[in-house]
Scaffold this motif. Sequence first.
Motif, PDB file in Angstrom:
ATOM      1  N   MET A   1       0.753  -1.257  -0.088  1.00 58.22           N
ATOM      2  CA  MET A   1      -0.023  -0.109   0.104  1.00 58.22           C
ATOM      3  C   MET A   1       1.003   1.309  -0.001  1.00 58.22           C
ATOM      4  N   ILE A   2       0.426   2.249  -0.682  1.00 59.11           N
ATOM      5  CA  ILE A   2       1.137   3.490  -0.692  1.00 59.11           C
ATOM      6  C   ILE A   2       0.496   4.407   0.332  1.00 59.11           C
ATOM      7  N   TYR A   3       1.269   5.142   1.098  1.00 62.72           N
ATOM      8  CA  TYR A   3       0.684   6.225   2.174  1.00 62.72           C
ATOM      9  C   TYR A   3       1.251   7.414   1.499  1.00 62.72           C
ATOM     10  N   SER A   4       0.748   8.609   2.026  1.00 67.20           N
ATOM     11  CA  SER A   4       1.180   9.951   1.952  1.00 67.20           C
ATOM     12  C   SER A   4       1.097  10.741   3.174  1.00 67.20           C
ATOM     13  N   VAL A   5       1.803  11.848   3.246  1.00 69.47           N
ATOM     14  CA  VAL A   5       2.112  12.623   4.351  1.00 69.47           C
ATOM     15  C   VAL A   5       1.907  14.018   4.034  1.00 69.47           C
ATOM     16  N   LEU A   6       1.527  15.148   4.586  1.00 70.39           N
ATOM     17  CA  LEU A   6       1.336  16.483   4.320  1.00 70.39           C
ATOM     18  C   LEU A   6       2.473  16.930   4.975  1.00 70.39           C
ATOM     19  N   LEU A   7       3.223  17.783   4.239  1.00 67.05           N
ATOM     20  CA  LEU A   7       4.453  18.554   4.644  1.00 67.05           C
ATOM     21  C   LEU A   7       4.128  19.940   4.490  1.00 67.05           C
ATOM     22  N   THR A   8       3.959  20.745   5.763  1.00 60.83           N
ATOM     23  CA  THR A   8       3.480  22.076   5.597  1.00 60.83           C
ATOM     24  C   THR A   8       4.243  22.639   7.061  1.00 60.83           C
ATOM     25  N   THR A   9       4.086  24.187   7.054  1.00 61.77           N
ATOM     26  CA  THR A   9       4.371  24.882   7.827  1.00 61.77           C
ATOM     27  C   THR A   9       3.570  25.902   8.561  1.00 61.77           C
ATOM     28  N   CYS A  10       3.608  26.570   9.469  1.00 59.22           N
ATOM     29  CA  CYS A  10       2.994  27.743  10.050  1.00 59.22           C
ATOM     30  C   CYS A  10       3.833  28.599  10.650  1.00 59.22           C
ATOM     31  N   GLY A  11       3.490  29.834  10.558  1.00 61.97           N
ATOM     32  CA  GLY A  11       4.196  31.038  11.475  1.00 61.97           C
ATOM     33  C   GLY A  11       4.130  30.632  12.763  1.00 61.97           C
ATOM     34  N   ASN A  12       5.400  30.930  13.665  1.00 64.05           N
ATOM     35  CA  ASN A  12       5.152  30.687  15.160  1.00 64.05           C
ATOM     36  C   ASN A  12       5.034  31.938  15.938  1.00 64.05           C
ATOM     37  N   PRO A  13       3.932  32.253  16.447  1.00 61.74           N
ATOM     38  CA  PRO A  13       3.717  33.589  17.278  1.00 61.74           C
ATOM     39  C   PRO A  13       4.542  33.995  18.261  1.00 61.74           C
ATOM     40  N   ASP A  14       5.259  33.051  18.911  1.00 63.77           N
ATOM     41  CA  ASP A  14       6.371  33.375  19.942  1.00 63.77           C
ATOM     42  C   ASP A  14       7.676  34.055  19.117  1.00 63.77           C
ATOM     43  N   ARG A  15       7.855  33.762  17.855  1.00 62.64           N
ATOM     44  CA  ARG A  15       8.945  34.278  17.101  1.00 62.64           C
ATOM     45  C   ARG A  15       8.394  35.557  16.211  1.00 62.64           C
ATOM     46  N   GLY A  16       7.266  36.087  16.535  1.00 64.77           N
ATOM     47  CA  GLY A  16       6.634  37.351  15.821  1.00 64.77           C
ATOM     48  C   GLY A  16       6.260  36.717  14.393  1.00 64.77           C
ATOM     49  N   GLN A  17       5.910  35.546  14.056  1.00 61.73           N
ATOM     50  CA  GLN A  17       5.649  34.938  12.751  1.00 61.73           C
ATOM     51  C   GLN A  17       4.083  35.044  12.775  1.00 61.73           C
ATOM     52  N   ASN A  18       3.294  35.017  11.629  1.00 61.08           N
ATOM     53  CA  ASN A  18       1.639  34.763  11.465  1.00 61.08           C
ATOM     54  C   ASN A  18       1.485  33.514  11.559  1.00 61.08           C
ATOM     55  N   PRO A  19       0.715  33.002  12.324  1.00 61.63           N
ATOM     56  CA  PRO A  19       0.529  31.452  12.467  1.00 61.63           C
ATOM     57  C   PRO A  19      -0.289  30.921  11.352  1.00 61.63           C
ATOM     58  N   TYR A  20      -1.114  32.097  10.694  1.00 56.89           N
ATOM     59  CA  TYR A  20      -2.036  31.651   9.637  1.00 56.89           C
ATOM     60  C   TYR A  20      -1.434  31.554   8.219  1.00 56.89           C
ATOM     61  N   GLU A  21      -0.215  31.739   8.197  1.00 57.17           N
ATOM     62  CA  GLU A  21       0.677  31.856   6.765  1.00 57.17           C
ATOM     63  C   GLU A  21       1.761  30.803   7.182  1.00 57.17           C
ATOM     64  N   THR A  22       2.076  30.048   5.633  1.00 57.68           N
ATOM     65  CA  THR A  22       3.318  29.245   5.744  1.00 57.68           C
ATOM     66  C   THR A  22       4.373  30.014   5.779  1.00 57.68           C
ATOM     67  N   LEU A  23       5.358  29.261   6.123  1.00 54.08           N
ATOM     68  CA  LEU A  23       7.042  29.999   6.097  1.00 54.08           C
ATOM     69  C   LEU A  23       7.379  30.222   4.773  1.00 54.08           C
ATOM     70  N   TRP A  24       7.846  31.507   4.495  1.00 54.72           N
ATOM     71  CA  TRP A  24       8.364  31.876   3.290  1.00 54.72           C
ATOM     72  C   TRP A  24       9.505  30.872   2.851  1.00 54.72           C
ATOM     73  N   GLY A  25       9.535  30.627   1.698  1.00 52.12           N
ATOM     74  CA  GLY A  25      10.768  29.874   1.080  1.00 52.12           C
ATOM     75  C   GLY A  25      10.727  28.222   1.905  1.00 52.12           C
ATOM     76  N   PRO A  27       8.663  25.006   0.966  1.00 51.44           N
ATOM     77  CA  PRO A  27       7.369  24.398   0.248  1.00 51.44           C
ATOM     78  C   PRO A  27       6.465  23.503   1.176  1.00 51.44           C
ATOM     79  N   THR A  28       5.323  23.543   0.619  1.00 49.55           N
ATOM     80  CA  THR A  28       4.188  22.702   1.138  1.00 49.55           C
ATOM     81  C   THR A  28       4.000  21.563   0.095  1.00 49.55           C
ATOM     82  N   GLU A  29       4.182  20.335   0.417  1.00 54.21           N
ATOM     83  CA  GLU A  29       4.181  19.359  -0.483  1.00 54.21           C
ATOM     84  C   GLU A  29       3.278  18.047   0.380  1.00 54.21           C
ATOM     85  N   ARG A  30       3.090  17.101  -0.574  1.00 52.98           N
ATOM     86  CA  ARG A  30       2.694  15.717  -0.191  1.00 52.98           C
ATOM     87  C   ARG A  30       3.764  14.584  -0.630  1.00 52.98           C
ATOM     88  N   ALA A  31       4.431  13.948   0.436  1.00 56.58           N
ATOM     89  CA  ALA A  31       5.305  12.945   0.052  1.00 56.58           C
ATOM     90  C   ALA A  31       4.449  11.580   0.036  1.00 56.58           C
TER      91      ALA A  31
END
Length: 84
Positions: A1-25, A27-31
């Motif tokens: 069977m083939i499985y897949s996983v979602l690879l994505t990020t979000c900003g960390n508010p503890d670092r002053g990043q927007n938690p509703y946006e992915t990190l710049w640079g 990629p969001t992908e499925r592996a």
Amino acid sequence: MIYSVLLTTCGNPDRGQNPYETLWGVPTERAYGASIEELQDIVRNYIEEYDLGGGNWAGGEVYDGLGNVIGTISYNGRYWPKEV
């Protein structure tokens, strides 16, 4: 069977990043892999490659070959089966 996983990020508010946006640079992908263990390695490599902290990891949903969510891989690489 083939499985897949979602690879994505979000900003960390503890670092002053927007938690509703992915990190710049970062990629969001499925592996794809033939086992959960292979997906766990893929997740750890993605986290290491992009130097992500726990507050930046937003992916990890694991899907079976039919597209059903069957679990999650957390930041530390542990697989958590979906409770039925």
